[in-house]
Design a protein around this motif. Structure first.
Motif, mmCIF file in Angstrom:
data_model
loop_
_atom_site.group_PDB
_atom_site.id
_atom_site.type_symbol
_atom_site.label_atom_id
_atom_site.label_comp_id
_atom_site.label_asym_id
_atom_site.label_seq_id
_atom_site.Cartn_x
_atom_site.Cartn_y
_atom_site.Cartn_z
ATOM 1 N N THR A 87 -56.834 -3.362 49.038
ATOM 2 C CA THR A 87 -55.924 -4.371 49.584
ATOM 3 C C THR A 87 -54.861 -4.806 48.593
ATOM 4 O O THR A 87 -53.945 -5.549 48.957
ATOM 5 C CB THR A 87 -56.709 -5.623 50.024
ATOM 6 O OG1 THR A 87 -57.458 -6.117 48.914
ATOM 7 C CG2 THR A 87 -57.635 -5.305 51.182
ATOM 8 N N GLY A 88 -54.954 -4.374 47.346
ATOM 9 C CA GLY A 88 -53.989 -4.795 46.339
ATOM 10 C C GLY A 88 -54.336 -6.113 45.677
ATOM 11 O O GLY A 88 -53.534 -6.647 44.903
ATOM 12 N N GLU A 119 -50.790 -8.610 42.136
ATOM 13 C CA GLU A 119 -49.779 -9.607 42.510
ATOM 14 C C GLU A 119 -50.100 -10.260 43.858
ATOM 15 O O GLU A 119 -49.805 -11.436 44.067
ATOM 16 C CB GLU A 119 -48.402 -8.945 42.576
ATOM 17 C CG GLU A 119 -47.838 -8.511 41.227
ATOM 18 C CD GLU A 119 -46.437 -7.947 41.363
ATOM 19 O OE1 GLU A 119 -45.905 -7.965 42.512
ATOM 20 O OE2 GLU A 119 -45.875 -7.499 40.353
ATOM 21 N N ASP A 120 -50.717 -9.489 44.751
ATOM 22 C CA ASP A 120 -50.996 -10.033 46.081
ATOM 23 C C ASP A 120 -52.057 -11.129 46.063
ATOM 24 O O ASP A 120 -52.185 -11.881 47.039
ATOM 25 C CB ASP A 120 -51.447 -8.912 47.028
ATOM 26 C CG ASP A 120 -50.295 -8.009 47.433
ATOM 27 O OD1 ASP A 120 -49.136 -8.401 47.208
ATOM 28 O OD2 ASP A 120 -50.559 -6.919 47.966
ATOM 29 N N LEU A 123 -50.921 -14.559 46.907
ATOM 30 C CA LEU A 123 -50.565 -14.883 48.287
ATOM 31 C C LEU A 123 -51.652 -15.699 48.981
ATOM 32 O O LEU A 123 -51.385 -16.388 49.963
ATOM 33 C CB LEU A 123 -50.317 -13.594 49.080
ATOM 34 C CG LEU A 123 -49.103 -12.757 48.659
ATOM 35 C CD1 LEU A 123 -49.067 -11.451 49.436
ATOM 36 C CD2 LEU A 123 -47.812 -13.550 48.872
ATOM 37 N N ASP A 131 -49.525 -13.889 55.516
ATOM 38 C CA ASP A 131 -49.782 -13.055 54.334
ATOM 39 C C ASP A 131 -51.277 -12.831 54.151
ATOM 40 O O ASP A 131 -51.724 -11.726 53.810
ATOM 41 C CB ASP A 131 -49.203 -13.718 53.085
ATOM 42 C CG ASP A 131 -47.685 -13.831 53.138
ATOM 43 O OD1 ASP A 131 -47.051 -12.900 53.650
ATOM 44 O OD2 ASP A 131 -47.150 -14.857 52.675
ATOM 45 N N LEU A 135 -53.452 -9.162 54.402
ATOM 46 C CA LEU A 135 -54.427 -8.680 53.417
ATOM 47 C C LEU A 135 -55.778 -8.432 54.085
ATOM 48 O O LEU A 135 -56.462 -7.451 53.783
ATOM 49 C CB LEU A 135 -54.569 -9.694 52.281
ATOM 50 C CG LEU A 135 -53.362 -9.794 51.341
ATOM 51 C CD1 LEU A 135 -53.497 -11.018 50.428
ATOM 52 C CD2 LEU A 135 -53.234 -8.527 50.500
#
Length: 509
Positions: A87-88, A119-120, A123, A131, A135
């Motif tokens: 998912t980052g 970075e995510d 969010l 956002d 995810l």
């Protein structure tokens, strides 16, 4: 004139994005992935593929609050880590390729990759609810892909002497498995949103499995089909166990005692529980508690997730509120094919953001038309006018009293509110409104049990009704009279209706 089936699914009532985002954040597997993403740092080591190295899994399990004595702790930690990477939420730098002797690129000690919060991750606290849901959808993709993979026992059984998996022996087609699971979720979604369907109630696992296996036109399922249903049921039991932690479903697994009992059923292969009625060929066994065979329902977050996947695949899957910013013509066209309660909910949301008089004027204009969909649009328009009961609405409705298509509808609306000085309709308008009303009911619900009574009530107060109605300049006149000939509860009237239908057909070019 005949109503063609509409391709869209019934509309779903979704929770707000804020509520759904909160549900996503507390879904056990997603919450674990977030926790591991915050834990990742300079001391985190990963292998090729971004997996945590084996000796860090106990530490990761401890971070998740999983007891050291829990043998599944490292497994849960590994799964949560994979979700975080996919998912980052975590950024990984994979190690250099092994040179074949177990050492790193330069020889010596094995090299590992590194990991750090992605970075995510920010969010989740600083982004919008959408956002968070994006995810979560990425996490759902990972879990669905895992759920379509055969279980470990099947993989071990399919290994050859060299330790390689024999996929022919495994009989596993990744795309076929993924499509099957998507089909199951789509059926569960439809059962949840269809009027008169399961709604929020759980669906028995055998019913869901049978929806994918048993042909619609099959009466008593054969033993071979029942065996397929049982096999699918057990596969779904394993898959829903994997899907529950991401928040997609609430699931009551198959009673493990059935695994033992299944060995005593005629024809059982001992690999799993047979579906209810498998020993008798019957699906309705009142003496058996079907919940023992597993029960599943989509959560509100699950409804959102399955709908998002269907939209991505190009499936029309509307949600209540989608039409709030559309014109009245789009509204009436769409809700014409909605179940009545869903249509009412959509209409109320559409009206809520508009000034009453302007909204009523727009609705009435959109209801006009002698096309095939006109009667049903006018029925939904009448439904839409019901909440608009203020003086502004009355003025807008009075403005169409002389309209040949809308005048009858306007009189009905005004009369229902006890408005004075409503002019009586002439005979032509009465007949036209009768045809339009029955055509709308046929288009909306088909030939229901209530329709004959409606026909009787609309015709019994008019002497010589069928001698005159066939002349009505309405595109559905012959169609409606033919239906009255079949359905009118009075035999004499039904015969007169058939004669009138013939005359109406004879007038058509």
């Amino acid at each position: 004139m005949s109503a063609e089936p509409h391709p869209t699914l019934p509309p779903v009532r979704l929770h707000s994005d804020a509520e759904l985002a909160r549900d996503a954040l507390v879904a056990p597997l997603f919450a674990r992935a977030v926790r591991l993403a915050r834990w990742a740092g300079p001391d985190t080591r990963v292998d090729v593929g971004g997996e945590l190295v084996a000796d860090q899994l106990p530490e990761a399990a401890a971070v998740l609050g999983l007891a050291a004595a829990d043998e599944d702790g490292p497994v849960h930690a590994s799964q949560a880590w994979r979700v975080a990477v996919d998912t980052g939420l975590v950024d990984v730098t994979e190690p250099e390729e092994d040179n074949g002797d177990g050492a790193g690129a330069e020889g010596g000690e094995p090299e590992y990759g590194a990991a750090a919060p992605g970075e995510d991750l920010a969010l989740l606290t600083g982004g919008a609810p959408g956002d968070v849901l994006d995810l979560w959808l990425a996490a759902l993709d990972t879990v669905l892909a895992d759920a379509a993979v055969p279980d470990l026992d099947d993989l071990v059984d399919a290994m050859d002497a060299g330790g390689e998996i024999d996929f022919d022996r495994l009989d596993w087609n990744p795309q076929r498995e993924a499509d099957f699971l998507d089909g199951v979720l789509a059926n569960l979604y439809l059962l949840s949103v269809a009027e008169g369907g399961a709604g929020e109630a759980p669906v028995p696992l055998p019913v869901l499995a049978a929806s994918m296996i048993v042909p619609d036109d099959m009466g008593e399922p054969s033993d071979a089909v029942l065996e397929q249903v049982s096999d699918a049921m057990m596969r779904l039991d394993d898959q829903f166990r994997q899907l529950e932690p991401i928040g997609l479903v609430e699931f009551q697994p198959v009673d493990e005692a059935l695994m033992v009992e299944a060995e005593d059923f005629p024809g059982a292969d001992g690999d799993g529980a047979q579906a209810p009625g498998a020993d008798t060929g019957s699906w309705d066994d009142d003496d058996e508690d079907v919940s023992r065979y597993g029960m599943v329902r989509l959560t509100p977050l699950g409804l959102y997730g399955v709908r998002a996947r269907m939209l991505e695949a190009g499936v029309e899957a509307p949600a209540i509120g989608d039409l709030a910013d559309k014109g009245a013509d789009t509204l009436l066209e769409a809700v014409s094919f909605y179940p009545e309660s869903a249509a009412q909910a959509e209409i109320e949301q559409w009206l809520a953001g508009r000034e009453s008089a302007a909204a009523v004027t727009e609705l009435l204009a959109a209801a006009r038309g002698v096309d095939e969909g006109g009667p049903l649009r006018r029925l939904r328009c009448q439904q839409a006018l019901a909440p608009a009961a203020g003086p502004e609405a009355e003025e807008a409705v009075r403005a169409v009293l002389d309209d040949p298509e809308l005048g009858g509808l306007a009189r009905v609306w005004l009369a229902e509110r006890g408005v004075a000085d409503v002019p009586a309709p002439d005979g032509a308008m009465v007949f036209w409104l009768t045809v339009d009303t029955i055509a709308a009911q046929l288009a909306a619900d088909g030939e229901t049990e209530e329709l004959p009574l409606l026909m009787q009530s609309l015709t019994e107060h008019h002497t010589g009704f069928f001698d005159q109605v066939w002349r009505v300049e309405h595109p559905a006149t012959a169609y409606v009279l033919e239906a009255m000939g079949r359905l009118h509860p009075d035999k004499k009237a039904s015969k007169e209706a058939r004669k009138a239908a013939f005359k109406a057909r004879s007038r058509q070019p």
